[in-house]
Design an enzyme around this catalytic site. Structure first.
Site, PDB file in Angstrom:
ATOM      1  N   THR A  56       0.814  -1.210   0.000  1.00 30.07           N
ATOM      2  CA  THR A  56       0.000   0.000   0.000  1.00 30.07           C
ATOM      3  C   THR A  56       0.850   1.263   0.000  1.00 30.07           C
ATOM      4  O   THR A  56       0.498   2.265  -0.616  1.00 30.07           O
ATOM      5  CB  THR A  56      -0.932  -0.004   1.236  1.00 30.07           C
ATOM      6  OG1 THR A  56      -1.759  -1.146   1.148  1.00 30.07           O
ATOM      7  CG2 THR A  56      -1.790   1.233   1.301  1.00 30.07           C
ATOM      8  N   SER A 102       1.640  -7.472  -0.332  1.00 28.41           N
ATOM      9  CA  SER A 102       2.432  -8.366   0.512  1.00 28.41           C
ATOM     10  C   SER A 102       1.884  -9.786   0.547  1.00 28.41           C
ATOM     11  O   SER A 102       2.602 -10.715   0.914  1.00 28.41           O
ATOM     12  CB  SER A 102       2.617  -7.797   1.914  1.00 28.41           C
ATOM     13  OG  SER A 102       1.420  -7.818   2.639  1.00 28.41           O
ATOM     14  N   THR A 135       1.367  -4.194   4.422  1.00 33.86           N
ATOM     15  CA  THR A 135       1.188  -4.469   5.853  1.00 33.86           C
ATOM     16  C   THR A 135       0.654  -5.880   6.130  1.00 33.86           C
ATOM     17  O   THR A 135       0.863  -6.411   7.221  1.00 33.86           O
ATOM     18  CB  THR A 135       0.225  -3.463   6.511  1.00 33.86           C
ATOM     19  OG1 THR A 135      -1.014  -3.499   5.792  1.00 33.86           O
ATOM     20  CG2 THR A 135       0.806  -2.065   6.509  1.00 33.86           C
ATOM     21  N   ASP A 136      -0.031  -6.473   5.136  1.00 34.88           N
ATOM     22  CA  ASP A 136      -0.742  -7.727   5.412  1.00 34.88           C
ATOM     23  C   ASP A 136       0.182  -8.837   5.911  1.00 34.88           C
ATOM     24  O   ASP A 136      -0.190  -9.588   6.819  1.00 34.88           O
ATOM     25  CB  ASP A 136      -1.496  -8.212   4.166  1.00 34.88           C
ATOM     26  CG  ASP A 136      -2.660  -7.295   3.824  1.00 34.88           C
ATOM     27  OD1 ASP A 136      -3.068  -6.489   4.683  1.00 34.88           O
ATOM     28  OD2 ASP A 136      -3.154  -7.377   2.681  1.00 34.88           O
TER      29      ASP A 136
END
Ligand code: NAG
Ligand code: NAG
Ligand code: NAG
Ligand code: NAG
Ligand code: NAG
Ligand code: NAG
Ligand code: NAG
Length: 380
Positions: A56, A102, A135-136
């Site tokens: 992101t 990710s 971030t995932d």
């Protein structure tokens, strides 16, 4: 503030970036040297190297209100160009290692990061590195780096919850803080850190808690390491080594074993353990109910697969926090404090180095509180 896409394309076509030969097959990486990124380096500033992987933080939406369903696309140069303040605190070099969400980070990218970051941190004039990442699965890459990077210099993993085009995008300030942290003397000896939203957490315990909200990373019962005030990093405590730190040397390793995570629930299909192994899994992590639990039927099926194949099984917890203790005579290795996704990384690295199931059990036991680990060793 962001460069238009046309200029992004031209940065590549001007030949500023150098495509590196790859030790890890099928994986081109692009290097932007310090001279590419800034016209003149300032020798009195610390040198930080950014490894951009996508996510992101490198994404654009179609409008400034779009905060889901956007697409990855900004390169490392664009990330830096969006925050010119960075060049007042450091000289930056950048590697474009990948440009993916990710969820698509894979073993190729992880092995490449391991290789390049270890080389980079061995350079005397490099203060630290930053990894920009979705971030995932950021906590997985961070924990992987914690276990394979052999340096006391800071490794800082950073992402964003809002794309670069959004109102109140969080990426630029997160990136500035990450570079500040990577070059901060008080960040040395703290392993791999995750920073977002003014907080600094350890790769050991920090986990993503909310799929959407800005304030998503938290550090379970262990707590955060530190925080930013006016872009200056502060820490609650002096650096300490986490209990059970094992350093994995991946020299010569070109792929990682396949490890599945199976999620326990009411009426779990007992056949999943066998399906996993038949499908090629070399290790299985159970996201168990409670402290590593599972139904009686599924447990018997898992044990039968273990007896027949010896495939290592680690019991973790599907609750976001907690401790899985080892059970006497049990066939599964207890994950201790580690959640399923971090347990998977630890199991994967142990098996990549050819550890026996006994040795894997010792690697996990080393992360338990000392008396628990000692009691466990005595039983064996
Ligand atoms: C280089 O960095 C130092 C330390 O921040 C600063 O005092 C100096 O003005 C900088 N030099 C230039 C040419 O920007
Ligand atoms: C940054 O790198 C340059 C070029 O290698 C070097 O001259 C300089 O001393 C480095 N800065 C620091 C603070 O180490
Ligand atoms: C960088 O520092 C110089 C000198 O302090 C200042 O004039 C300039 O505005 C700063 N640039 C940014 C982008 O902060
Ligand atoms: C991992 O992802 C990268 C980038 O998408 C790709 O080039 C590479 O082939 C992938 N590796 C594997 C093993 O799938
Ligand atoms: C890590 O580096 C130290 C020296 O800095 C060295 O003694 C040790 O063997 C290295 N460990 C691994 C796993 O490479
Ligand atoms: C697995 O092997 C152990 C040790 O031989 C045995 O006690 C246990 O009953 C076996 N479990 C199953 C499900 O076959
Ligand atoms: C797993 O499934 C395969 C294929 O269906 C079967 O041949 C094998 O006996 C099963 N193994 C165990 C341990 O249940």
């Amino acid at each position: 503030m962001l460069l238009p896409r046309a200029l992004f394309t031209s940065l590549f076509s001007l030949g500023l970036a150098v495509a590196l030969p790859t030790a890890i097959p099928d994986h081109p990486t692009t290097l932007f040297t310090r001279q590419d990124v800034q016209s003149a380096i300032n020798a009195s500033l610390p040198n930080v190297t950014i490894f951009a992987t996508g996510g992101t933080i490198a994404s654009q939406g179609t409008s400034n209100t779009q905060t889901v369903g956007y697409s990855v696309g900004l390169g490392v140069q664009q990330l830096i160009d969006a925050v010119p303040e960075i060049l007042n605190i450091s000289n930056i070099a950048g590697y474009q290692v990948s440009n993916v969400g990710s969820g698509s980070i894979n073993e190729t990218i992880l092995l490449r990061l391991n290789e390049l970051i270890n080389i980079e941190l061995a350079k005397e004039d490099v203060a630290g590195v930053v990894v920009t990442h979705g971030t995932d699965t950021l906590e997985e890459t961070a924990f992987f780096l914690q276990l394979v990077v052999n340096s006391t210099k800071p490794v800082v993993c950073v992402g964003a919850m809002r794309p670069a085009t959004a109102l109140s995008a969080d990426g630029p300030l997160n990136l500035l803080q990450a570079v500040t942290l990577a070059s901060a003397p008080n960040a040395v000896g703290r392993g791999t850190m995750i920073t977002l939203n003014d907080r600094i957490g350890s790769a050991w315990y920090t986990t993503k808690n909310n799929a959407n909200s800005l304030d998503t990373f938290y550090s379970t019962e262990a707590g955060q390491l530190g925080f930013f005030i006016n872009q200056v990093p502060y820490f609650y405590f002096d650096p300490a080594l986490p209990v059970g730190l094992t350093q994995f040397d991946l020299t010569g390793v070109t792929d990682l074993p396949m490890i599945d995570i199976l999620y326990a629930h009411q009426d779990m299909d007992p056949g999943l353990f066998n399906s996993s192994v038949v499908n090629g899994a070399e290790g299985i992590v159970l996201a168990g109910v409670g402290a590593g639990g599972i139904s009686a039927r599924a447990s018997i099926a898992a044990e039968a697969v273990y007896n027949a194949t010896g495939v290592a099984m680690v019991a973790s917890h599907r609750s976001s926090d907690g401790f899985v203790p080892s059970s006497e005579g049990g066939f599964a290795i207890a994950s201790g404090f580690l959640n399923p996704q971090k347990s998977r990384i630890l199991l994967q690295l142990s098996l990549a180095l050819g550890y026996s199931n006994e040795e894997v059990a010792d690697v996990f036991a080393a992360t338990y509180p000392a008396p628990v680990a000692a009691a466990m060793r005595k039983r064996r």
